[in-house]
Design an enzyme around this catalytic site. Structure first.
Site, PDB file in Angstrom:
ATOM      1  N   ASP A 106       0.723  -1.164  -0.353  1.00 41.06           N
ATOM      2  CA  ASP A 106       0.328   0.371  -0.164  1.00 41.06           C
ATOM      3  C   ASP A 106       0.875   1.478   0.447  1.00 41.06           C
ATOM      4  O   ASP A 106       1.554   1.777   1.000  1.00 41.06           O
ATOM      5  CB  ASP A 106      -0.694  -0.200   0.672  1.00 41.06           C
ATOM      6  N   ASP A 110      -4.057   3.775   2.463  1.00 42.46           N
ATOM      7  CA  ASP A 110      -5.749   3.846   2.865  1.00 42.46           C
ATOM      8  C   ASP A 110      -5.291   2.547   3.518  1.00 42.46           C
ATOM      9  O   ASP A 110      -6.631   2.281   3.758  1.00 42.46           O
ATOM     10  CB  ASP A 110      -6.343   4.215   1.844  1.00 42.46           C
ATOM     11  N   ASP A 183      -6.388 -11.764 -13.714  1.00 42.67           N
ATOM     12  CA  ASP A 183      -7.392 -13.073 -13.706  1.00 42.67           C
ATOM     13  C   ASP A 183      -8.260 -12.685 -14.528  1.00 42.67           C
ATOM     14  O   ASP A 183      -8.718 -11.411 -14.487  1.00 42.67           O
ATOM     15  CB  ASP A 183      -7.529 -12.746 -12.540  1.00 42.67           C
ATOM     16  N   ASP A 284     -10.485 -17.404 -14.007  1.00 43.27           N
ATOM     17  CA  ASP A 284     -10.893 -18.610 -12.471  1.00 43.27           C
ATOM     18  C   ASP A 284     -12.505 -19.454 -12.810  1.00 43.27           C
ATOM     19  O   ASP A 284     -12.931 -19.444 -13.897  1.00 43.27           O
ATOM     20  CB  ASP A 284     -11.798 -17.103 -12.107  1.00 43.27           C
ATOM     21  N   GLU A 342      -7.686 -22.207 -13.958  1.00 43.07           N
ATOM     22  CA  GLU A 342      -8.483 -22.752 -12.723  1.00 43.07           C
ATOM     23  C   GLU A 342      -9.518 -23.835 -12.955  1.00 43.07           C
ATOM     24  O   GLU A 342     -11.009 -23.303 -12.887  1.00 43.07           O
ATOM     25  CB  GLU A 342      -8.985 -21.402 -12.147  1.00 43.07           C
ATOM     26  N   HIS A 412      -4.029 -17.768  -2.840  1.00 38.34           N
ATOM     27  CA  HIS A 412      -4.934 -16.772  -2.091  1.00 38.34           C
ATOM     28  C   HIS A 412      -6.078 -17.089  -1.326  1.00 38.34           C
ATOM     29  O   HIS A 412      -7.125 -16.906  -0.934  1.00 38.34           O
ATOM     30  CB  HIS A 412      -5.308 -15.597  -2.983  1.00 38.34           C
ATOM     31  N   ASP A 413      -6.642 -19.115  -1.768  1.00 35.48           N
ATOM     32  CA  ASP A 413      -7.589 -19.385  -1.863  1.00 35.48           C
ATOM     33  C   ASP A 413      -7.390 -20.546  -0.449  1.00 35.48           C
ATOM     34  O   ASP A 413      -8.293 -21.306  -0.185  1.00 35.48           O
ATOM     35  CB  ASP A 413      -8.274 -20.002  -2.589  1.00 35.48           C
TER      36      ASP A 413
HETATM   37  O1  TEU Z   1     -11.652 -20.844  -6.483  1.00 38.42           O
HETATM   38  C1  TEU Z   1     -12.724 -21.113  -7.154  1.00 38.42           C
HETATM   39  C2  TEU Z   1     -12.902 -22.509  -6.038  1.00 38.42           C
HETATM   40  O2  TEU Z   1     -12.594 -23.268  -6.487  1.00 38.42           O
HETATM   41  C3  TEU Z   1     -12.412 -23.008  -4.620  1.00 38.42           C
HETATM   42  O3  TEU Z   1     -11.475 -21.041  -4.658  1.00 38.42           O
HETATM   43  C4  TEU Z   1     -13.416 -23.020  -3.740  1.00 38.42           C
HETATM   44  O4  TEU Z   1     -14.436 -23.540  -4.544  1.00 38.42           O
HETATM   45  C5  TEU Z   1     -13.357 -21.664  -3.070  1.00 38.42           C
HETATM   46  O5  TEU Z   1     -12.397 -21.311  -2.181  1.00 38.42           O
HETATM   47  C6  TEU Z   1     -14.498 -22.066  -2.294  1.00 38.42           C
HETATM   48  O6  TEU Z   1     -14.500 -23.069  -1.417  1.00 38.42           O
HETATM   49  C7  TEU Z   1     -11.977 -18.947  -7.760  1.00 38.42           C
HETATM   50  C8  TEU Z   1     -11.463 -17.512  -6.651  1.00 38.42           C
HETATM   51  O7  TEU Z   1      -9.816 -18.456  -6.930  1.00 38.42           O
HETATM   52  C9  TEU Z   1     -11.737 -17.390  -5.628  1.00 38.42           C
HETATM   53  O8  TEU Z   1     -10.839 -16.513  -4.703  1.00 38.42           O
HETATM   54  C10 TEU Z   1     -13.624 -16.494  -5.952  1.00 38.42           C
HETATM   55  O9  TEU Z   1     -13.938 -16.478  -4.602  1.00 38.42           O
HETATM   56  C11 TEU Z   1     -14.328 -17.938  -6.757  1.00 38.42           C
HETATM   57  O10 TEU Z   1     -13.677 -18.948  -7.739  1.00 38.42           O
HETATM   58  C12 TEU Z   1     -15.161 -17.558  -7.306  1.00 38.42           C
HETATM   59  O11 TEU Z   1     -14.560 -16.163  -7.976  1.00 38.42           O
END
Ligand code: TEU
Length: 639
Positions: A106, A110, A183, A284, A342, A412-413
């Site tokens: 950042d 902010d 993305d 995605d 993905e 990030h997930d």
């Molecule tokens: O993620 C979809 C995905 O399959 C996994 O991230 C999982 O299904 C999700 O974490 C719920 O359990 C992609 C993106 O990486 C994620 O950040 C988004 O939230 C999602 O798609 C919707 O766009």
């Protein structure tokens, strides 16, 4: 050769002989944590599907069998043309770095990361040695799902910066000989997108841009599908008496890819960004874009297995290949752009049908098999099994010539990989493990994707003590659903902490100053106090740090094509405590020897240890036994 049509009289053996059937069996075995050889049993193979109903009692019913046969019969006519060699390309040779912009740097105080922050840190990425960046969404968005809910595809989210700043970023990236992919979220848009607003006004063609069903005034959704973010996957619009599908948050409305006008609008958006000079896209949940047209109910048994109801009707839909081929023909192909899809839930064969070069669909994919241990889901509180990881990686290394995969442990997930294995504390083996994972990450075949902070060994945040500290819509909805199901606040919080995506989204730890040097303001999400002992500045100057180790490994990979294109050959497979493999080219061979355990273990029997030249290791000096998580990269002396 006439292709077999599958039905309830088909045997398990016939199904397993079909690569798609093998994929489906693999997924089911992974979910119920049964070993692959379970299906090799001659008796089981001779069973007809209809007999499975009798044997499994209430579990496998006609609907389950119909679903499996539909998936199998759907691949009719989808073929792969074998190739004799791997075509060299930049994206097979690159090491990618994923930036989650909101948490990267950042510059205006902010509390949110911004584009100028990314520009400021390009020298850091260049010194790391990565040659390509995947930028998580920076488009205009209400940020219900942190940008994965796009409101305007051709506008930058104002708190991240301006389009001019993006253009500067792209120039600066290319000036450094690096590349940048964006993305691309085209399975759904935000409910604040103009298309959806016009759909709600019944304006053609937008009123057919989204997956919706007439409500006929009743209060039950069109089917039993559930959202990935808790609850039913349908919003009801009273005024229109229509239901709208949302596989993710209530503000992310699924697009109707059956509509040709929509497809053309998507092509326009993709080409608009490609014309700006970006180098490709990460797509995605791209395998979700084709749904079974009748939107049939999900099978309850499958729902229990995978945790979401209805997924079998859209994770590999009937027109997926057709949509992807047309998308590529109308966009990526003419710009020579790279695509990485993905594809949650797809197996090796299904993925090869997407990425094999003869298919002209995608270039590579992110597979999910290795993200959780067999029988576990991200939301379970458990310690990750590295032996299972080894077997899954060996399976995916088997992708055939002409196909290509990615190599990643974090994004990030998903929680931080070190914490998955060792827990959320600063474990004494944190950095030996981080280096061991880096060796796997950078010496297997496939394109490595490093997630921001992985290179310095960031871990889950052990300081989450209240639901108020969480930001992720998935976590907040889960917490509410746990409470609704009768959990106490503490029980619900404990479950959220176990699997929250927010562990990956705490600010990058640049130094030991306030907020880890991420922001002079209040960060949008708490900084992990771990920044005091783990940060980039501290590791930059330390030759023994994980960051320095990553630099050496990336340099080794960038300068040795055997680690990119060389054949993969596992060895000592029966030693469950080890992961050992060769990377072989005509001119040289590397041997990688890894201790997967926290114990000292005997080295595998190798007749000619003298022929090995140690190139890199996460431990100093030689040792009679392999030390905990010891990982050694050897080059074989050419005799
Ligand atoms: O993620 C979809 C995905 O399959 C996994 O991230 C999982 O299904 C999700 O974490 C719920 O359990 C992609 C993106 O990486 C994620 O950040 C988004 O939230 C999602 O798609 C919707 O766009």
């Amino acid at each position: 050769m006439t292709e077999q049509v599958f039905n309830q009289n088909s045997t398990i053996g016939q199904i397993l002989n079909h690569p798609m059937g093998k994929d489906i069996a693999d997924r089911l075995l992974l979910k119920i944590n049964l070993p692959p050889f379970f299906m090799n049993n001659i008796l089981i193979k001779s069973l007809q599907l209809k007999h499975m109903k009798l044997l499994s009692g209430r579990y496998i019913d006609d609907d389950f069998i119909k679903t499996i046969c539909t998936l199998l019969n759907q691949t009719k006519g989808e073929t792969i043309t074998p190739v004799s060699e791997q075509q060299p390309t930049w994206w097979k040779e690159a090491v990618f770095y994923q930036i989650y912009p909101r948490s990267f740097k950042d510059t205006d105080g902010d509390g949110l990361g911004d584009i100028l922050g990314i520009i400021e840190k390009l020298p850091y990425l260049q010194q790391l040695g990565v040659n390509a960046i995947w930028l998580s969404p920076i488009y205009d968005s209400p940020m219900d799902d942190m940008g994965y809910d796009i409101r305007d595809y051709k506008k930058i989210f104002e708190k991240y910066g301006t389009m001019e700043q993006f253009d500067t970023l792209l120039q600066e990236v290319h000036k450094r000989g690096m590349r940048l992919i964006m993305d691309l979220i085209i399975n759904h848009t935000s409910d604040e997108h103009t298309w959806f607003k016009r759909a709600l006004e019944n304006e053609a063609p937008y009123n057919d841009f989204y997956i919706s069903k007439k409500g006929n005034g009743n209060t039950t959704p069109p089917n039993n599908w559930t959202s990935f973010f808790s609850g039913p996957a349908w919003n009801y619009n009273e005024e229109q008496d229509r239901w709208y599908l949302h596989l993710f948050s209530k503000k992310q409305i699924d697009l109707n890819w059956e509509n040709n006008e929509l497809q053309k609008e998507i092509y326009d958006i993709v080409n608009w960004w490609l014309d700006k000079g970006i180098d490709g896209f990460r797509l995605d949940v791209i395998n979700y874009i084709s749904k079974q047209p009748e939107l049939p109910n999900g099978n309850e048994v499958i729902a229990k297995l995978v945790g979401y109801c209805g997924i079998e009707h859209y994770f590999y839909g009937p027109r997926l290949h057709e949509h992807l081929r047309k998308l590529r023909l109308n966009t990526f192909e003419t710009h020579n752009a790279v695509t990485v899809g993905e594809v949650p839930g797809l197996g090796v064969y299904m993925s090869e049908l997407l990425v094999h070069e003869s298919r002209k669909e995608l270039d590579m994919i992110f597979s999910f098999d290795h993200l959780d241990s067999p029988g576990k889901s991200r939301l379970d509180d458990y310690l990750y099994d590295l032996v299972a990881l080894k077997n899954i990686l060996i399976k995916w290394q088997g992708m055939g010539l002409g196909s290509w995969n990615t190599l990643f442990f974090e994004n990030h997930d998903n929680q931080r990989m070190i914490s998955k294995v060792l827990g959320n504390t600063n474990h004494p083996l944190r950095f030996p493990l981080g280096k061991m994972l880096a060796v796997i990450h950078l010496t297997l075949k496939g394109t490595p994707f490093i997630f921001q902070g992985e290179e310095i060994g960031m871990i889950n945040c052990n300081s989450f003590t209240s639901i108020d500290q969480f930001r992720d819509v998935e976590s907040l909805n889960l917490y509410a659903s746990f409470l609704q199901n009768g959990d106490s606040k503490d029980e619900a919080l404990k479950k959220v902490i176990a699997g929250s995506r927010d562990h990956a989204r705490t600010p990058f730890q640049w130094n030991d100053s306030e907020n880890g040097g991420f922001s002079t303001g209040t960060p949008w999400i708490m900084a992990n106090p771990d920044f005091k002992i783990c940060n980039a500045d501290q590791q930059n100057g330390d030759a023994t740090s994980l960051l320095s180790f990553y630099k050496k490994l990336i340099d080794l990979r960038n300068n040795n094509t055997v680690l990119i294109y060389g054949d993969f050959k596992p060895t000592h497979n029966l030693r469950n405590d080890l992961f050992c493999y060769y990377r072989i080219s005509e001119s040289e061979t590397y041997y990688i020897e890894i201790n997967l355990t926290q114990k000292h273990v005997p080295k595998p029997l190798r007749l000619k240890r003298g022929e090995l030249k140690l190139v890199l290791s996460n431990y100093e000096g030689n040792n009679f036994l392999l030390r905990p998580f010891e990982a050694c990269v050897y080059r074989l002396n050419q005799s």
